[in-house]
Design a protein around this motif. Structure first.
Motif, PDB file in Angstrom:
ATOM      1  N   LEU A 142      32.291  48.078  40.019  1.00 16.95           N
ATOM      2  CA  LEU A 142      33.531  47.369  39.699  1.00 16.95           C
ATOM      3  C   LEU A 142      34.053  46.725  40.975  1.00 16.95           C
ATOM      4  O   LEU A 142      34.238  47.408  41.987  1.00 16.95           O
ATOM      5  N   THR A 143      34.287  45.411  40.944  1.00 16.95           N
ATOM      6  CA  THR A 143      34.737  44.707  42.143  1.00 16.95           C
ATOM      7  C   THR A 143      36.233  44.415  42.062  1.00 16.95           C
ATOM      8  O   THR A 143      36.745  44.027  41.012  1.00 16.95           O
ATOM      9  N   ASP A 144      36.921  44.613  43.169  1.00 18.22           N
ATOM     10  CA  ASP A 144      38.344  44.282  43.317  1.00 18.22           C
ATOM     11  C   ASP A 144      39.142  44.521  42.034  1.00 18.22           C
ATOM     12  O   ASP A 144      39.694  43.581  41.439  1.00 18.22           O
ATOM     13  N   PRO A 145      39.237  45.779  41.582  1.00 20.51           N
ATOM     14  CA  PRO A 145      39.873  46.059  40.283  1.00 20.51           C
ATOM     15  C   PRO A 145      41.350  45.692  40.252  1.00 20.51           C
ATOM     16  O   PRO A 145      42.152  46.221  41.017  1.00 20.51           O
ATOM     17  N   MET A 146      41.694  44.752  39.360  1.00 21.82           N
ATOM     18  CA  MET A 146      43.066  44.282  39.231  1.00 21.82           C
ATOM     19  C   MET A 146      43.350  44.074  37.744  1.00 21.82           C
ATOM     20  O   MET A 146      42.970  43.054  37.172  1.00 21.82           O
ATOM     21  N   LEU A 186      43.546  44.370  45.554  1.00 21.75           N
ATOM     22  CA  LEU A 186      43.717  45.826  45.650  1.00 21.75           C
ATOM     23  C   LEU A 186      45.035  46.151  44.950  1.00 21.75           C
ATOM     24  O   LEU A 186      46.109  45.993  45.520  1.00 21.75           O
ATOM     25  N   ASP A 187      44.922  46.597  43.709  1.00 23.38           N
ATOM     26  CA  ASP A 187      46.099  46.887  42.890  1.00 23.38           C
ATOM     27  C   ASP A 187      46.268  48.394  42.767  1.00 23.38           C
ATOM     28  O   ASP A 187      45.407  49.085  42.215  1.00 23.38           O
ATOM     29  N   SER A 188      47.376  48.883  43.259  1.00 18.61           N
ATOM     30  CA  SER A 188      47.599  50.330  43.318  1.00 18.61           C
ATOM     31  C   SER A 188      47.550  50.986  41.942  1.00 18.61           C
ATOM     32  O   SER A 188      46.906  52.020  41.751  1.00 18.61           O
ATOM     33  N   ASP A 189      48.230  50.417  40.960  1.00 15.48           N
ATOM     34  CA  ASP A 189      48.295  51.037  39.643  1.00 15.48           C
ATOM     35  C   ASP A 189      46.930  51.091  38.980  1.00 15.48           C
ATOM     36  O   ASP A 189      46.576  52.089  38.338  1.00 15.48           O
ATOM     37  N   THR A 190      46.135  50.039  39.140  1.00 19.15           N
ATOM     38  CA  THR A 190      44.784  50.040  38.563  1.00 19.15           C
ATOM     39  C   THR A 190      43.934  51.130  39.195  1.00 19.15           C
ATOM     40  O   THR A 190      43.227  51.865  38.498  1.00 19.15           O
ATOM     41  N   ILE A 191      44.005  51.266  40.511  1.00 19.34           N
ATOM     42  CA  ILE A 191      43.200  52.278  41.198  1.00 19.34           C
ATOM     43  C   ILE A 191      43.587  53.678  40.749  1.00 19.34           C
ATOM     44  O   ILE A 191      42.731  54.543  40.537  1.00 19.34           O
TER      45      ILE A 191
END
Length: 378
Positions: A142-146, A186-191
């Motif tokens: 998974l790349t740059d999950p947003m 880089l999305d905190s909630d997604t991570i």
């Protein structure tokens, strides 16, 4: 009778001095204001010549000094508050109604379709913006999950093909690649929502942020470092960009692109980058790239965006430099981050392909949620 002439008005040196001070204060403001409403000149030819002078050897040079990272082949063009203000005040609405309204199509029910996939098939799915889902030799990448609705401030214009509550469908090994710390990558909630077994591969300086959001393994990599992952090889490579985040100093973490070599498939993920000498060097060092995922967004106005972002022409040139078999555009169609509408880069790319007579089959332009089988050829 003696006629006395009217006495001249007395001269007050202080008043003249104040007038001069007033002019010296106001005049620069007037000149500055006129500049703010006028875009600075920009020459594509001069920019191309500057890029052509870059030395590939600098891609291997030291790129950190006094706690900050930099691009050693070409200094970053700093854009301060006045430059940002100038950009905002000179934005031009020169796009046609179709260009303003065009957006990618979303193919629904991706989670259900993924659950029904036949075993052993390598796939690629565009989730949205820079987020791609790949399955290579049984492992998920998974790349740059947003998957959130906003990248700090900009709001999504298209829904992600995979919802946060559906990521549990990724029940095998899950490897997450993050190119840099900007909010649209880089999305905190997604991570925080990713499965517990997710492993993260990030450029230098991002480990602590990921560890504060997720309990999975985090591996930091410098440019040119390699890592074996589930029988595949992951290579961290340079990119021409920068980093910044609230509460984090500018360029205190690194930015990168990545190459995945898994079985017979080689995928290059360009992250976020402007055009630079790296593409030619990557094509020389890795002569068997199959799929090149290259960013095409936020490139207008050129005077402001040319350093960190590829335009359509440069993305096509980068693809040629890499010598890859198949081009896949990334980052368009989700957020409006530059002057151009979110869907404009796709239409721009279509025009370039048609005008140059480029082979359509080598330019893969998937819709959101479309499953592409990589083991079936281009």
């Amino acid at each position: 009778m003696i006629l006395l002439s009217k006495p001249e008005s007395p001269v007050f040196p202080g008043r003249c001095f104040l007038s001069l001070r007033f002019l010296s204060f106001v005049l620069p403001l007037v000149l500055c204001a006129s500049c703010l409403f006028t875009p600075p000149p920009f020459s594509e030819r001069q920019w191309q010549q500057e890029v052509a002078r870059q030395d590939p050897a600098d891609l291997y040079a030291a790129h950190q000094q006094e706690g900050r990272f930099f691009n050693p082949w070409m200094p970053e063009e700093r854009r301060g508050l006045l430059s940002v203000l100038r950009w905002r005040l000179t934005r031009a609405g020169t796009y046609t109604p179709p260009e303003e309204s065009y957006l990618p199509r979303l193919i629904p029910d991706l989670a259900q379709r993924l659950a029904q996939l036949p075993a052993g098939r390598d796939i690629l799915v565009w989730i949205g913006h820079g987020t791609f889902l790949l399955r290579l030799d049984g492992s998920w990448w998974l790349t740059d999950p947003m998957l959130s609705q906003r990248a700090l401030l900009p709001k999504r214009l298209t829904e992600p093909a995979l919802r946060k509550e559906d990521v549990a469908v990724l029940d095998g090994p899950l490897n997450v690649i993050i190119s840099h710390n900007h909010y649209d990558h880089l999305d905190s909630d997604t991570i925080e929502r990713l499965p517990e077994h997710a492993r993260f591969f990030v450029p230098l300086g991002i480990r602590k942020l990921i560890e504060s959001l997720h309990g999975g393994e985090v591996v930091e990599l410098d440019w040119w470092q390699r890592r074996g992952v589930d029988g595949a090889e992951l290579v961290c490579l340079p990119a021409q960009h920068w980093s910044l985040r609230l509460g984090v100093g500018r360029n205190t973490s690194l930015w990168a692109s990545f190459l995945i070599r898994s079985g017979k498939t080689v995928v290059y993920f360009g992250g976020d980058s402007g055009y630079f000498v790296g593409y030619r060097e990557f094509g020389r060092v890795f002569a068997d790239i199959d799929y090149a995922l290259l960013p095409t967004t936020a490139y207008h106005p050129r005077w402001f965006m040319h350093y960190p972002h590829l335009n359509g022409e440069e993305a096509v040139q980068a693809f040629a430099d890499l010598g890859a078999r198949v081009f896949v555009p990334t980052q368009w169609g989700t957020f409006r981050l530059g002057d151009e509408p979110a869907g404009y880069p796709r239409l721009d790319l279509d025009r370039i392909i048609a005008a140059r007579g480029l082979p359509e089959e080598r330019y893969l332009r998937p819709e959101l949620g479309e499953i592409v089988f990589l083991d079936s050829g281009p």
